[in-house]
Design an enzyme around this catalytic site. Structure first.
Site, PDB file in Angstrom:
ATOM      1  N   HIS A   9       5.547  -9.178 -15.955  1.00 28.58           N
ATOM      2  CA  HIS A   9       6.896  -9.275 -15.382  1.00 28.58           C
ATOM      3  C   HIS A   9       7.927  -8.696 -16.343  1.00 28.58           C
ATOM      4  O   HIS A   9       8.927  -8.133 -15.929  1.00 28.58           O
ATOM      5  CB  HIS A   9       7.248 -10.742 -15.105  1.00 28.58           C
ATOM      6  CG  HIS A   9       6.482 -11.315 -13.975  1.00 28.58           C
ATOM      7  ND1 HIS A   9       6.040 -12.609 -13.950  1.00 28.58           N
ATOM      8  CD2 HIS A   9       6.070 -10.764 -12.825  1.00 28.58           C
ATOM      9  CE1 HIS A   9       5.396 -12.829 -12.829  1.00 28.58           C
ATOM     10  NE2 HIS A   9       5.404 -11.721 -12.129  1.00 28.58           N
TER      11      HIS A   9
ATOM     12  N   ARG B  72      -9.172   0.841 -15.402  1.00 31.67           N
ATOM     13  CA  ARG B  72      -7.825   1.336 -15.718  1.00 31.67           C
ATOM     14  C   ARG B  72      -6.988   0.346 -16.503  1.00 31.67           C
ATOM     15  O   ARG B  72      -5.910   0.691 -16.997  1.00 31.67           O
ATOM     16  CB  ARG B  72      -7.092   1.766 -14.436  1.00 31.67           C
ATOM     17  CG  ARG B  72      -6.815   0.645 -13.473  1.00 31.67           C
ATOM     18  CD  ARG B  72      -6.355   1.162 -12.113  1.00 31.67           C
ATOM     19  NE  ARG B  72      -4.921   1.064 -11.920  1.00 31.67           N
ATOM     20  CZ  ARG B  72      -4.318   1.170 -10.750  1.00 31.67           C
ATOM     21  NH1 ARG B  72      -5.015   1.415  -9.649  1.00 31.67           N
ATOM     22  NH2 ARG B  72      -3.028   1.062 -10.642  1.00 31.67           N
TER      23      ARG B  72
ATOM     24  N   GLU C 192      -8.782   6.916  -2.564  1.00 32.52           N
ATOM     25  CA  GLU C 192      -8.781   6.458  -3.968  1.00 32.52           C
ATOM     26  C   GLU C 192     -10.156   5.984  -4.412  1.00 32.52           C
ATOM     27  O   GLU C 192     -10.320   5.466  -5.512  1.00 32.52           O
ATOM     28  CB  GLU C 192      -7.702   5.398  -4.200  1.00 32.52           C
ATOM     29  CG  GLU C 192      -7.678   4.266  -3.200  1.00 32.52           C
ATOM     30  CD  GLU C 192      -6.503   3.323  -3.400  1.00 32.52           C
ATOM     31  OE1 GLU C 192      -5.808   3.400  -4.416  1.00 32.52           O
ATOM     32  OE2 GLU C 192      -6.301   2.470  -2.527  1.00 32.52           O
TER      33      GLU C 192
ATOM     34  N   ARG D 186       2.286   0.379   2.624  1.00 32.98           N
ATOM     35  CA  ARG D 186       0.858   0.179   2.372  1.00 32.98           C
ATOM     36  C   ARG D 186       0.524  -1.287   2.608  1.00 32.98           C
ATOM     37  O   ARG D 186       1.238  -2.167   2.108  1.00 32.98           O
ATOM     38  CB  ARG D 186       0.528   0.570   0.929  1.00 32.98           C
ATOM     39  CG  ARG D 186      -0.937   0.318   0.607  1.00 32.98           C
ATOM     40  CD  ARG D 186      -1.305   0.836  -0.744  1.00 32.98           C
ATOM     41  NE  ARG D 186      -0.852  -0.022  -1.827  1.00 32.98           N
ATOM     42  CZ  ARG D 186      -1.088   0.203  -3.099  1.00 32.98           C
ATOM     43  NH1 ARG D 186      -1.761   1.283  -3.462  1.00 32.98           N
ATOM     44  NH2 ARG D 186      -0.662  -0.608  -4.030  1.00 32.98           N
TER      45      ARG D 186
ATOM     46  N   CYS E 292      -0.006  10.037  -4.439  1.00 34.94           N
ATOM     47  CA  CYS E 292       0.948   9.009  -4.877  1.00 34.94           C
ATOM     48  C   CYS E 292       0.528   8.299  -6.163  1.00 34.94           C
ATOM     49  O   CYS E 292       1.175   7.344  -6.572  1.00 34.94           O
ATOM     50  CB  CYS E 292       1.185   7.987  -3.762  1.00 34.94           C
ATOM     51  SG  CYS E 292      -0.299   7.094  -3.281  1.00 34.94           S
TER      52      CYS E 292
ATOM     53  N   ARG F  99       4.373  -0.670  -2.322  1.00 33.05           N
ATOM     54  CA  ARG F  99       3.278  -1.567  -2.733  1.00 33.05           C
ATOM     55  C   ARG F  99       3.633  -2.994  -2.319  1.00 33.05           C
ATOM     56  O   ARG F  99       4.185  -3.768  -3.106  1.00 33.05           O
ATOM     57  CB  ARG F  99       3.085  -1.506  -4.244  1.00 33.05           C
ATOM     58  CG  ARG F  99       2.539  -0.194  -4.765  1.00 33.05           C
ATOM     59  CD  ARG F  99       2.370  -0.281  -6.277  1.00 33.05           C
ATOM     60  NE  ARG F  99       1.521   0.742  -6.829  1.00 33.05           N
ATOM     61  CZ  ARG F  99       1.981   1.823  -7.483  1.00 33.05           C
ATOM     62  NH1 ARG F  99       3.260   2.002  -7.638  1.00 33.05           N
ATOM     63  NH2 ARG F  99       1.131   2.698  -7.966  1.00 33.05           N
TER      64      ARG F  99
ATOM     65  N   ASN G  69      -4.671   6.901  -9.412  1.00 29.53           N
ATOM     66  CA  ASN G  69      -4.824   5.824 -10.403  1.00 29.53           C
ATOM     67  C   ASN G  69      -6.191   5.172 -10.250  1.00 29.53           C
ATOM     68  O   ASN G  69      -6.885   4.906 -11.233  1.00 29.53           O
ATOM     69  CB  ASN G  69      -3.744   4.755 -10.219  1.00 29.53           C
ATOM     70  CG  ASN G  69      -2.351   5.326 -10.322  1.00 29.53           C
ATOM     71  OD1 ASN G  69      -2.170   6.421 -10.828  1.00 29.53           O
ATOM     72  ND2 ASN G  69      -1.366   4.604  -9.822  1.00 29.53           N
ATOM     73  N   ASP G  70      -6.569   4.921  -9.002  1.00 33.92           N
ATOM     74  CA  ASP G  70      -7.888   4.336  -8.764  1.00 33.92           C
ATOM     75  C   ASP G  70      -8.980   5.398  -8.686  1.00 33.92           C
ATOM     76  O   ASP G  70     -10.094   5.166  -9.134  1.00 33.92           O
ATOM     77  CB  ASP G  70      -7.880   3.516  -7.461  1.00 33.92           C
ATOM     78  CG  ASP G  70      -7.330   2.127  -7.703  1.00 33.92           C
ATOM     79  OD1 ASP G  70      -7.766   1.492  -8.691  1.00 33.92           O
ATOM     80  OD2 ASP G  70      -6.463   1.676  -6.944  1.00 33.92           O
TER      81      ASP G  70
HETATM   82  C1  PEP Z   1      -3.449   4.623  -6.907  1.00 34.37           C
HETATM   83  O1  PEP Z   1      -4.502   3.996  -7.007  1.00 34.37           O
HETATM   84  O2  PEP Z   1      -3.304   5.799  -7.309  1.00 34.37           O
HETATM   85  C2  PEP Z   1      -2.269   3.999  -6.298  1.00 34.37           C
HETATM   86  C3  PEP Z   1      -1.176   4.686  -6.066  1.00 34.37           C
HETATM   87  O3  PEP Z   1      -2.338   2.681  -6.020  1.00 34.37           O
HETATM   88  P1  PEP Z   1      -2.154   1.502  -7.112  1.00 34.37           P
HETATM   89  O4  PEP Z   1      -1.674   2.139  -8.383  1.00 34.37           O
HETATM   90  O5  PEP Z   1      -1.189   0.573  -6.511  1.00 34.37           O
HETATM   91  O6  PEP Z   1      -3.548   0.979  -7.216  1.00 34.37           O
HETATM   92 MG    MG Z   2      -4.774   2.168  -5.923  1.00 34.46          MG
END
Ligand code: PEP
Ligand code: MG
Length: 580
Positions: free
Chosen positions: A191, A467, A433, A334, A504, A298, A456-457
């Site tokens: 936070h 990650r 992802e 999402r 994204c 998100r 990211n995933d």
């Molecule tokens: C991702 O996985 O790239 C993504 C945008 O979702 P999050 O970062 O919320 O897992």
């Molecule tokens: Mg993700």
């Protein structure tokens, strides 16, 4: 000079005198009282609890006023913990039966609670220990009558260095006087990090040995872009950072002027720049920065800092706020991506062995249908207010997508039957992802209206690298050729089915990757709100043939290091000031 490394959580550079405000674990002596003093001690404890509850409520109202109700809700969780009758019962028992002083009882009990959270796997849960430490520190201050650490009382600008900072301490900072801050503890999902970003204060967390290296009065540089803290910089380093601050300031002014210009390449190709948000209050910031819509909302952050499951109206109000503020611009909502490192308080009680491979995201929604249906009802109700699109996260099989779409159709029918307005034709998309989704793109793309690549995933699942694990952070690489092939495959699959595809993941917010991404065929990106101006500048500096040549070359390369180096050089040729 000492250069320390941590996690960059809030961008920007700050230079100033250090104010060290805290050392970990201020020792509370074990003090016993005569049995006859227990009643008076209990009264003192209750007074402190009441006093602190008032203080937290005031913090909540102040933060909600500044940043919006969602941020203020963090403090509701603190209030709930503080007023927990079980906690109060345990403290009373220690006072009456063990004859502890109130301070010692509070210290002992809350440290034990915090340890339980710390021992749970998953950074998101472990970070809740910070909230408990916050309550412990503040309650002890109330008891001992010490004034709380109030940053708003700072009289001259400073860089705050601490072992740890709680969300409430961060939220109390006066932006004009706290130039930046760094802590030994904490992670990017805390936070504290979220509040720092909201307030746009440069910050570095997780430094580790900061307080052994710095003292109040030292000159310190916080580099929130790269996660560095430089203590007592030498002349050359100081001059270099001063130059960077000046450059950032003039660059920000330059970028300001781009706000109303389109994100268009030098040869006239229009790129759509959307923004990623976690809270409705960020929408104003997105518009200020020139974003054309929300490419990723998100929604799981509705669960942040609360022990109460949000009902349909809570969902609806949040979505309606975003959609109305965007005034007809697209808003990609999402569905919940809970699980893994984003746990509700109930999930936190039963940790999974492999949370990233477990009951996460769409899997969780499909398992808990009432929750999923509640969210879908709220999104569909908000869909009549603007250009709403629904996106399912973590789709890894065609069956999963079919099930999710079936439930959506059913919820829609239900609303219509009850005469509740909703859009039957709301566009439905998925996040790509998981490598399986990229591999199956020829079957998934025809079944959706749009796709969005979540790097990211995708990176963590392609390379088998958690990650959130700092020990394998060097293996987590956006430039890995395997990841790039999957992105290319997804773009090709989307093109063949004439479906729009966006990206994204965080990768889209770094100008270094822009030529590659446009070269692979992407024409829509969803980035962090503060990255919109820079990415727009990068778009305007390149041409599509240049980008295609870059992408073609990259796809022949066999390792991430060379690719990154090549991308930096190519960007430098067209927009040197964007290469950080
Ligand atoms: C991702 O996985 O790239 C993504 C945008 O979702 P999050 O970062 O919320 O897992
Ligand atoms: Mg993700």
């Amino acid at each position: 000079m000492q250069k320390l490394e941590g996690i960059a959580v809030s961008p920007g550079i700050a230079i100033g005198e250090a104010l060290v405000i805290d050392r970990e674990g201020g020792h509370i002596p074990r003090r016993f009282l005569p049995p006859s003093a227990a009643d008076a001690e209990l009264l003192r404890l209750d007074g402190a609890i009441q006093g602190l509850a008032g203080e937290i409520s005031r913090d909540r109202d102040a933060v909600a006023k500044e940043l919006g109700a969602r941020y203020g809700a963090i403090f509701d969780a603190h209030l709930q913990m503080l007023r927990d009758p079980i906690l109060r019962g345990e403290l009373e028992q220690l006072l009456r039966e063990r004859h502890f002083s109130a301070e010692y009882a509070v210290n002992r009990t809350l440290r034990r609670y915090a340890k339980v959270f710390q021992s749970l796997e998953g950074s998101f849960v472990a970070e809740r220990a910070t909230d408990i430490n916050d309550i412990e520190k503040r309650l002890i201050r109330q008891l001992s009558g010490q004034p709380r650490q109030d940053f708003s009382k700072l009289t001259s600008p400073a860089i705050v260095l601490a072992h740890d900072l709680t969300p409430s301490e961060t939220a109390c900072m006066n932006k004009r006087l706290v130039l930046g801050f760094a802590t030994d503890a904490g992670g990017p999902g805390s936070h504290t990090a979220i509040v720092a970003q909201g307030m746009e204060i440069p910050a570095v967390l997780g430094v580790g040995n900061l307080l052994n290296e710095a003292a109040s009065g030292d000159l310190v540089i916080i580099d929130g872009d790269h996660g560095n803290v430089i203590v007592r910089p030498d002349e050359a380093t100081l001059a270099e950072y001063r130059r960077r601050v000046e450059h950032q300031e003039s660059h920000a002014v330059e970028l300001e002027s781009l706000r109303d210009l389109p994100a268009q390449t030098g040869d006239g190709e229009r790129i759509t720049l959307l923004a990623n948000i976690e809270f409705p209050q960020e929408v104003a910031h997105c518009l200020e920065r020139g974003s054309e819509g929300i490419g990723l909302y998100r929604t799981e952050f509705l669960y942040l800092g609360t022990t109460v499951e949000p009902d349909e109206d809570v969902h609806y109000r949040a979505y309606a706020e975003v959609v109305q503020a965007m005034q007809g611009r697209p808003v990609v909502i999402r569905t919940l991506d809970l699980g893994a490192d984003k746990l509700t308080h109930l999930q936190a009680l039963e940790p999974e062995r492999n949370p990233f491979l477990g009951l996460r995201s769409i899997r969780l929604s499909l398992r808990h249908l009432p929750t999923f249906r509640t969210q879908l009802r709220a999104i569909l109700r908000a869909s009549v207010l603007g250009d709403v699109r629904i996106m399912f996260p973590l789709i890894s099989t065609v069956m999963e997508l079919r099930k999710a779409k079936m439930i959506l159709a059913d919820v829609c029918e239900d609303l219509e039957e009850h005469g509740i307005p909703c859009r039957r034709d709301v566009p439905v998309g998925i996040m790509v992802e998981v490598p399986a989704a990229a591999v199956m793109i020829d079957l998934l793309a025809p079944a959706v209206d749009f796709l969005s690549i979540g790097t990211n995933d995708l990176i963590q699942y392609t390379l088998a690298v958690d990650r959130t694990n700092k020990d394998v952070v060097n293996l987590y690489n956006s430039c890995d050729p395997a990841v790039l092939r999957l992105i290319a495959q997804t773009c090709d699959g989307a093109r063949r089915c004439h479906k729009p595809v966006s990206l994204c993941g965080q990768m889209s917010s770094n100008p270094i990757y822009l030529m590659l991404l446009l070269g692979l065929g992407l024409r829509q990106l969803s980035v962090s709100p503060s990255a919109v101006p820079e990415i727009k500048q990068a778009c305007r500096a390149v041409t599509i043939p240049q980008c295609e040549a870059v992408a073609a070359r990259v796809l022949t390369m066999d390792n991430a290091r060379d690719i990154k180096q090549f991308l930096r050089e190519e960007l430098r040729k067209v927009a040197a000031d964007l290469v950080h």
